[in-house]
Write a protein that holds these residues in place. Structure first.
Motif, PDB file in Angstrom:
ATOM      1  N   GLU A  93      36.487  10.933  71.847  1.00 16.13           N
ATOM      2  CA  GLU A  93      36.127   9.641  72.438  1.00 16.13           C
ATOM      3  C   GLU A  93      35.280   9.882  73.699  1.00 16.13           C
ATOM      4  N   LEU A 129      42.362 -12.671  68.765  1.00 18.38           N
ATOM      5  CA  LEU A 129      43.247 -13.407  67.879  1.00 18.38           C
ATOM      6  C   LEU A 129      43.246 -12.737  66.510  1.00 18.38           C
ATOM      7  N   ASP A 142      32.997  -1.907  62.876  1.00 15.91           N
ATOM      8  CA  ASP A 142      32.965  -3.310  62.452  1.00 15.91           C
ATOM      9  C   ASP A 142      31.586  -3.731  61.987  1.00 15.91           C
TER      10      ASP A 142
HETATM   11  C1  LIG Z   1      35.571  -9.820  74.226  1.00 15.85           C
HETATM   12  C2  LIG Z   1      35.842  -9.588  72.761  1.00 15.85           C
HETATM   13  C3  LIG Z   1      36.660 -10.454  72.061  1.00 15.85           C
HETATM   14  C4  LIG Z   1      36.917 -10.235  70.707  1.00 15.85           C
HETATM   15  N1  LIG Z   1      37.766 -11.079  70.054  1.00 15.85           N
HETATM   16  C5  LIG Z   1      38.150 -10.777  68.789  1.00 15.85           C
HETATM   17  C6  LIG Z   1      39.147 -11.556  68.139  1.00 15.85           C
HETATM   18  O1  LIG Z   1      39.670 -12.531  68.694  1.00 15.85           O
HETATM   19  N2  LIG Z   1      39.526 -11.200  66.876  1.00 15.85           N
HETATM   20  C7  LIG Z   1      38.968 -10.137  66.234  1.00 15.85           C
HETATM   21  O2  LIG Z   1      39.370  -9.841  65.100  1.00 15.85           O
HETATM   22  N3  LIG Z   1      37.983  -9.399  66.817  1.00 15.85           N
HETATM   23  C8  LIG Z   1      37.565  -9.680  68.080  1.00 15.85           C
HETATM   24  N4  LIG Z   1      36.612  -8.924  68.697  1.00 15.85           N
HETATM   25  C9  LIG Z   1      35.947  -7.849  67.920  1.00 15.85           C
HETATM   26  C10 LIG Z   1      36.764  -6.553  67.911  1.00 15.85           C
HETATM   27  O3  LIG Z   1      37.132  -6.188  69.223  1.00 15.85           O
HETATM   28  C11 LIG Z   1      35.861  -5.445  67.343  1.00 15.85           C
HETATM   29  O4  LIG Z   1      35.413  -5.863  66.057  1.00 15.85           O
HETATM   30  C12 LIG Z   1      36.573  -4.109  67.176  1.00 15.85           C
HETATM   31  O5  LIG Z   1      37.330  -3.784  68.322  1.00 15.85           O
HETATM   32  C13 LIG Z   1      35.504  -3.030  66.900  1.00 15.85           C
HETATM   33  O6  LIG Z   1      36.116  -1.776  66.715  1.00 15.85           O
HETATM   34  P1  LIG Z   1      35.219  -0.514  66.346  1.00 15.85           P
HETATM   35  O7  LIG Z   1      36.147   0.643  66.280  1.00 15.85           O
HETATM   36  O8  LIG Z   1      34.383  -0.827  65.176  1.00 15.85           O
HETATM   37  O9  LIG Z   1      34.197  -0.317  67.554  1.00 15.85           O
HETATM   38  P2  LIG Z   1      34.441   0.016  69.175  1.00 15.85           P
HETATM   39  O10 LIG Z   1      35.657  -0.715  69.583  1.00 15.85           O
HETATM   40  O11 LIG Z   1      33.159  -0.296  69.785  1.00 15.85           O
HETATM   41  O12 LIG Z   1      34.769   1.563  69.155  1.00 15.85           O
HETATM   42  C14 LIG Z   1      33.779   2.553  69.194  1.00 15.85           C
HETATM   43  C15 LIG Z   1      34.257   3.687  70.084  1.00 15.85           C
HETATM   44  O13 LIG Z   1      33.305   4.748  70.026  1.00 15.85           O
HETATM   45  C16 LIG Z   1      33.152   5.306  71.329  1.00 15.85           C
HETATM   46  N5  LIG Z   1      31.865   6.028  71.362  1.00 15.85           N
HETATM   47  C17 LIG Z   1      30.615   5.515  71.438  1.00 15.85           C
HETATM   48  N6  LIG Z   1      29.698   6.502  71.367  1.00 15.85           N
HETATM   49  C18 LIG Z   1      30.389   7.674  71.254  1.00 15.85           C
HETATM   50  C19 LIG Z   1      30.000   9.032  71.124  1.00 15.85           C
HETATM   51  N7  LIG Z   1      28.716   9.397  71.091  1.00 15.85           N
HETATM   52  N8  LIG Z   1      30.980   9.989  71.049  1.00 15.85           N
HETATM   53  C20 LIG Z   1      32.293   9.631  71.061  1.00 15.85           C
HETATM   54  N9  LIG Z   1      32.711   8.349  71.173  1.00 15.85           N
HETATM   55  C21 LIG Z   1      31.770   7.373  71.249  1.00 15.85           C
HETATM   56  C22 LIG Z   1      33.230   4.083  72.218  1.00 15.85           C
HETATM   57  O14 LIG Z   1      33.497   4.442  73.560  1.00 15.85           O
HETATM   58  C23 LIG Z   1      34.359   3.299  71.556  1.00 15.85           C
HETATM   59  O15 LIG Z   1      35.620   3.659  72.063  1.00 15.85           O
HETATM   60  C24 LIG Z   1      36.304  -9.138  70.029  1.00 15.85           C
HETATM   61  C25 LIG Z   1      35.447  -8.294  70.741  1.00 15.85           C
HETATM   62  C26 LIG Z   1      35.219  -8.492  72.086  1.00 15.85           C
HETATM   63  C27 LIG Z   1      34.308  -7.555  72.831  1.00 15.85           C
END
Ligand SMILES: Cc1cc2nc3c(=O)[nH]c(=O)nc-3n(C[C@H](O)[C@H](O)[C@H](O)COP(=O)(O)OP(=O)(O)OC[C@H]3O[C@@H](n4cnc5c(N)ncnc54)[C@H](O)[C@@H]3O)c2cc1C
Length: 415
Positions: free
Chosen positions: A32, A59, A387
């Motif tokens: 990470e 949510l 996502d």
């Molecule tokens: C304010 C807010 C409210 C939301 N509300 C909702 C809701 O009510 N309901 C719902 O279902 N969804 C909601 N979402 C969406 C949900 O949070 C996201 O869809 C989900 O958390 C995405 O997860 P992910 O693992 O795809 O991406 P991320 O959470 O973006 O994870 C990617 C990770 O990769 C890391 N990273 C990046 N580059 C590198 C690299 N080169 N090397 C190593 N690590 C790296 C980042 O630091 C991060 O930790 C919301 C989002 C936000 C921002």
């Protein structure tokens, strides 16, 4: 010796992939970039408020099946709180009307025929017109499929789709809207019970996952940002963490579970979404008044959803790009004015915090949706998750977890 799967990114996509792979006996290393896990779904201690808050209110719905499996798998289902039935309270900040939408449990929507359960001011025929959103509509916007006007649109469809797609609904992808409606309203009240991480996102979705991973011997390395991947003919051969190079054994594998802009900086040829939408959250340190529903939809206001937590009220505003440049104090005052008015709390601004996530989600337009890649890549030992990959859902917790599961499944099938 078991192969090692390197999971890049400790957001929900990376964590769900790591959980699946470690459960089947793979050695897992999560890398990470930052000092915390959770990515866009995280808790942190806020010095101004003097309490732990979430970056944004999240949510879940009881029908988010991958998310429910995930919380059960990490033993955290008791940390999700919500009403026993699918109920959504709303207040109209302009007319002062308030109502509670009460869906019946089964898939046949009897609630539509009951004026006391459906949206006030709507007729059964309005809901029939909405069924058009359930038809396949590839490449079309919501505005091209349904009329974005009238009481049902303003009082239910608009707030629901705005929250789920994080885009002004008329511009949103009808295909993604269809997926949301099919899995929520279309699946009946049993699938629509709203669930909130009452003790915070970290304590519910992230820390228990890290605990399970560590119990299984997985390593989670923070401040370990992947900079580049070098490739052999058909496989990823080495990971470059800026000076620290990990050479991959022939059966080792990699899941790239980073946001799209990070993924395209590592895989230059990758097609991925390039446009994003913001989400704004306002947090106020104040005890919610007695009887305050856990979630309240607010119409005709800057505030869209008001969440009640112990000692805190929090507001979520989707597609919040228009508010990114508003001075923070001005925003806090506007939002608090609305919250005070709908809750009856004093108008004096309590301690507040504004969190603006500029790239909260990819823009859920048909054009951006068409840019989402699948989990598979041209390299046999490299899969994508996040996502923003082609999950068929908008950018949500459910989509992120499904993407992680899918990437893990792909790699599990490797000979
Ligand atoms: C304010 C807010 C409210 C939301 N509300 C909702 C809701 O009510 N309901 C719902 O279902 N969804 C909601 N979402 C969406 C949900 O949070 C996201 O869809 C989900 O958390 C995405 O997860 P992910 O693992 O795809 O991406 P991320 O959470 O973006 O994870 C990617 C990770 O990769 C890391 N990273 C990046 N580059 C590198 C690299 N080169 N090397 C190593 N690590 C790296 C980042 O630091 C991060 O930790 C919301 C989002 C936000 C921002």
């Amino acid at each position: 010796m078991a192969r090692t799967v390197h999971v890049i990114g400790a957001g929900l996509a990376g964590l769900s992939a790591a959980l699946k792979l470690s459960a089947r006996g793979d050695t897992v290393a999560v890398h990470e970039a930052t000092v915390f896990a959770g990515g866009r779904c995280r808790s942190y201690h806020d010095a101004v408020l003097g309490m732990t808050i979430d970056n944004g209110n999240h949510l879940l719905l009881s029908g988010n099946r991958a998310a429910m499996d995930y919380v059960r798998g990490i033993g955290a289902e008791h940390r999700l709180a919500g009403p026993a039935a699918a109920q959504f309270s709303f207040v109209d900040n302009a007319s002062r009307e308030s109502w509670t939408l009460r869906l019946n449990d089964g898939p046949l929507p009897f609630w539509i025929f009951d004026a006391k359960r459906r949206v006030p001011g709507t007729q059964v025929l309005d809901y029939v017109a909405l069924a058009r959103l359930l038809l396949p509509a590839s490449g079309k916007t919501v505005g091209e499929v349904i009329a974005c006007e009238g009481p049902l649109y303003r009082r239910l469809v608009q707030p629901l789709l705005l929250a789920a797609l994080n885009i002004d609904p008329p511009q949103g992808s009808a295909k993604l809207a269809r997926a949301v409606i099919r899995e929520t309203l279309g699946a009946g009240g049993k699938a629509c019970r709203p669930l909130i991480a009452r003790d915070g996102l970290g304590a519910t979705l992230i820390e228990p996952a890290l605990t399970v991973l560590r119990e299984r011997g997985a390593v989670v390395r923070f401040e370990h940002q992947l900079r580049a991947i070098s490739f052999g003919a058909d496989r990823a051969a080495a990971l470059d963490f800026g000076g620290d190079i990990i050479t991959l054994a022939d059966d080792d594998a990699v899941i790239l579970a980073v946001p799209p802009y990070a993924a395209t900086s590592i895989l230059r040829e990758l097609a991925a979404p390039t446009e994003f939408r913001a989400i704004v959250n306002a947090h106020f340190r104040i005890a919610p008044p007695a009887g305050q529903p856990p979630i309240l939809g607010v119409l005709n206001a800057t505030t869209e959803w008001l969440f009640a937590f112990p000692g805190r009220l929090s507001v979520t505003i989707s597609a919040g790009g228009r508010l990114i440049d508003t001075p923070r104090e001005e925003l806090a005052k506007t939002i608090w004015g609305e919250v005070a008015s709908v809750t009856g709390l004093p108008a004096t601004l309590p301690p507040w915090q504004i969190v603006r996530e500029r790239r909260a989600t990819f823009a859920a337009t048909p054009a951006q949706d068409a840019k989402r890649p699948g989990a598979e890549t041209q390299w046999r030992n490299l899969a994508l998750a996040g996502d923003w990959t082609n999950t068929g859902l908008p950018a949500t917790i459910e989509g992120a977890i499904r993407s992680g599961n899918r990437a893990a499944e792909l790699l599990a099938r490797l000979p």
